[in-house]
Design a protein around this motif. Sequence first.
Motif, mmCIF file in Angstrom:
data_model
loop_
_atom_site.group_PDB
_atom_site.id
_atom_site.type_symbol
_atom_site.label_atom_id
_atom_site.label_comp_id
_atom_site.label_asym_id
_atom_site.label_seq_id
_atom_site.Cartn_x
_atom_site.Cartn_y
_atom_site.Cartn_z
ATOM 1 N N ILE A 77 0.843 -1.185 0.000
ATOM 2 C CA ILE A 77 0.000 0.000 0.000
ATOM 3 C C ILE A 77 0.885 1.244 0.000
ATOM 4 O O ILE A 77 1.835 1.353 0.775
ATOM 5 N N GLN A 78 0.543 2.187 -0.879
ATOM 6 C CA GLN A 78 1.279 3.438 -0.986
ATOM 7 C C GLN A 78 0.294 4.587 -1.089
ATOM 8 O O GLN A 78 -0.694 4.524 -1.817
ATOM 9 N N GLY A 79 0.567 5.635 -0.332
ATOM 10 C CA GLY A 79 -0.258 6.832 -0.420
ATOM 11 C C GLY A 79 -1.480 6.803 0.481
ATOM 12 O O GLY A 79 -1.541 6.056 1.461
ATOM 13 N N GLU A 80 -2.465 7.580 0.120
ATOM 14 C CA GLU A 80 -3.628 7.800 0.986
ATOM 15 C C GLU A 80 -4.657 6.685 0.860
ATOM 16 O O GLU A 80 -4.984 6.238 -0.237
ATOM 17 N N TRP A 81 -5.138 6.231 2.008
ATOM 18 C CA TRP A 81 -6.244 5.287 2.102
ATOM 19 C C TRP A 81 -7.452 6.075 2.598
ATOM 20 O O TRP A 81 -7.403 6.716 3.645
ATOM 21 N N LYS A 82 -8.549 6.020 1.846
ATOM 22 C CA LYS A 82 -9.786 6.675 2.247
ATOM 23 C C LYS A 82 -10.874 5.630 2.441
ATOM 24 O O LYS A 82 -11.127 4.830 1.551
ATOM 25 N N TYR A 83 -11.502 5.677 3.601
ATOM 26 C CA TYR A 83 -12.557 4.718 3.951
ATOM 27 C C TYR A 83 -13.836 5.503 4.225
ATOM 28 O O TYR A 83 -13.809 6.532 4.905
ATOM 29 N N TYR A 84 -14.967 4.986 3.717
ATOM 30 C CA TYR A 84 -16.221 5.716 3.786
ATOM 31 C C TYR A 84 -17.296 4.923 4.530
ATOM 32 O O TYR A 84 -17.324 3.685 4.490
ATOM 33 N N TYR A 85 -18.190 5.654 5.210
ATOM 34 C CA TYR A 85 -19.406 5.039 5.720
ATOM 35 C C TYR A 85 -20.303 4.671 4.537
ATOM 36 O O TYR A 85 -20.168 5.230 3.438
#
Length: 223
Positions: A77-85
């Motif tokens: 994994i590289q960079g931003e991880w975005k997790y959503y409801y």
Amino acid sequence: VDGLMEGEWKLYYKSGELQSTVNYVDGLRQGEKKYYWESGELEFTANYVDDLKQGEQISYYESGELEFTVNYVDDLIQGEWKYYYESGELQYTANYVDGAMQGEYKYYRESGELEFTGNYVDDLKQGEWKYYYESGELQYTANYVDGLRQGERKYYYKSGELEHTGTYVDGELQGEYKYYYKSGKLKSIENYVNSILQGEYKEYYESGEIKIRVNYVDGLAQG
């Protein structure tokens, strides 16, 4: 070919519904992999080059709403991880370098307000973390060293006054823990050894007179 997986492979649920598809070349995954919910909705897509994840992976709730997006380079994994409801609101953001969490982490309530934030170094919490009431006021602060709580933790009333505070050593509550009235007067004082109540507990009226006095041994009140 020579015992190596080749071409498109499909897996199915017992119900007969398609579970996943992936392509092989000379036994190595190549190209897009798709995984489906048993209802038939797309669960996630990922891309492979020579059996390593490369590029963006996108995951979905069964409802079809976006769950998270994350980027891979050579299976890390590289960079931003975005997790959503599932409602579509952002739940948290994290940053990765070579597969390890690094830098600022932010977690949000589904209503959109920031719930807590802090910093990671090599997948471990480091430094000061801040936690907030839903109304936005600071609720408490805690300090971490290599993933373990270290030093003073402070809780605040919504109005901003100090509510209670204690000290952690290597993840364990140690020594005096003090509670305060909003006026700033001492409300109670207790003592911890390795996160277990030990010794005398004192509680005070706001006027300063003693209200309760109890002795603890291994977390149990005596007498």
